[in-house]
Design a protein around this motif. Structure first.
Motif, PDB file in Angstrom:
ATOM      1  N   THR A  19       0.813  -1.210   0.000  1.00 33.18           N
ATOM      2  CA  THR A  19       0.000   0.000   0.000  1.00 33.18           C
ATOM      3  C   THR A  19       0.846   1.259   0.000  1.00 33.18           C
ATOM      4  O   THR A  19       0.377   2.311  -0.419  1.00 33.18           O
ATOM      5  CB  THR A  19      -0.893   0.069   1.257  1.00 33.18           C
ATOM      6  N   LEU A  50      -4.829  -7.318  -1.211  1.00 28.67           N
ATOM      7  CA  LEU A  50      -4.320  -6.050  -0.710  1.00 28.67           C
ATOM      8  C   LEU A  50      -5.439  -5.030  -0.583  1.00 28.67           C
ATOM      9  O   LEU A  50      -5.609  -4.396   0.461  1.00 28.67           O
ATOM     10  CB  LEU A  50      -3.228  -5.509  -1.626  1.00 28.67           C
ATOM     11  N   GLU A  51      -6.219  -4.869  -1.632  1.00 24.51           N
ATOM     12  CA  GLU A  51      -7.291  -3.878  -1.627  1.00 24.51           C
ATOM     13  C   GLU A  51      -8.354  -4.210  -0.588  1.00 24.51           C
ATOM     14  O   GLU A  51      -8.825  -3.321   0.133  1.00 24.51           O
ATOM     15  CB  GLU A  51      -7.904  -3.760  -3.018  1.00 24.51           C
ATOM     16  N   ARG A  93      -6.749  -3.756   2.962  1.00 19.56           N
ATOM     17  CA  ARG A  93      -6.500  -2.330   3.186  1.00 19.56           C
ATOM     18  C   ARG A  93      -7.783  -1.636   3.605  1.00 19.56           C
ATOM     19  O   ARG A  93      -7.824  -0.919   4.603  1.00 19.56           O
ATOM     20  CB  ARG A  93      -5.945  -1.689   1.912  1.00 19.56           C
TER      21      ARG A  93
END
Length: 93
Positions: free
Chosen positions: A16, A80-81, A84
């Motif tokens: 990120t 990841l998204e 996050r």
């Protein structure tokens, strides 16, 4: 070139970068994160770090401002998204 050396890692691991969020109570948010992610491997070297097999994150307080700094890495862009957004929801709620 360094970019050429790092390219295979950047294709395999997604980061990120540092995401800063102002918070009213830093200690409370760190406690909430620890409770929410108690199923991960937790360390407290610099803020709170939580490790899972396919992703991990660190949230640490700023030394000069009332904010938390999130760094998260995962094995896929989708993960990841998703993670996050999940961790930021805890921090920003």
């Amino acid at each position: 070139k360094l970019s050429e050396i790092l390219a295979p890692f950047r294709e395999r691991f997604f980061l990120t970068g540092e995401l800063n969020t102002p918070v009213a109570d830093v200690a409370q948010k760190l406690e909430e994160l620890e409770e929410r992610y108690a199923d991960g491997r937790i360390t407290h070297l610099d803020g709170i770090s939580v490790d899972y097999d396919d992703w991990h994150f660190n949230v640490r307080p700023s030394n000069t401002e009332p904010l938390l700094r999130l760094n998260l890495e995962a094995n896929s862009e989708e993960l990841l998204e998703r993670k996050r957004d999940e961790v930021l929801e805890v921090i920003r709620s």
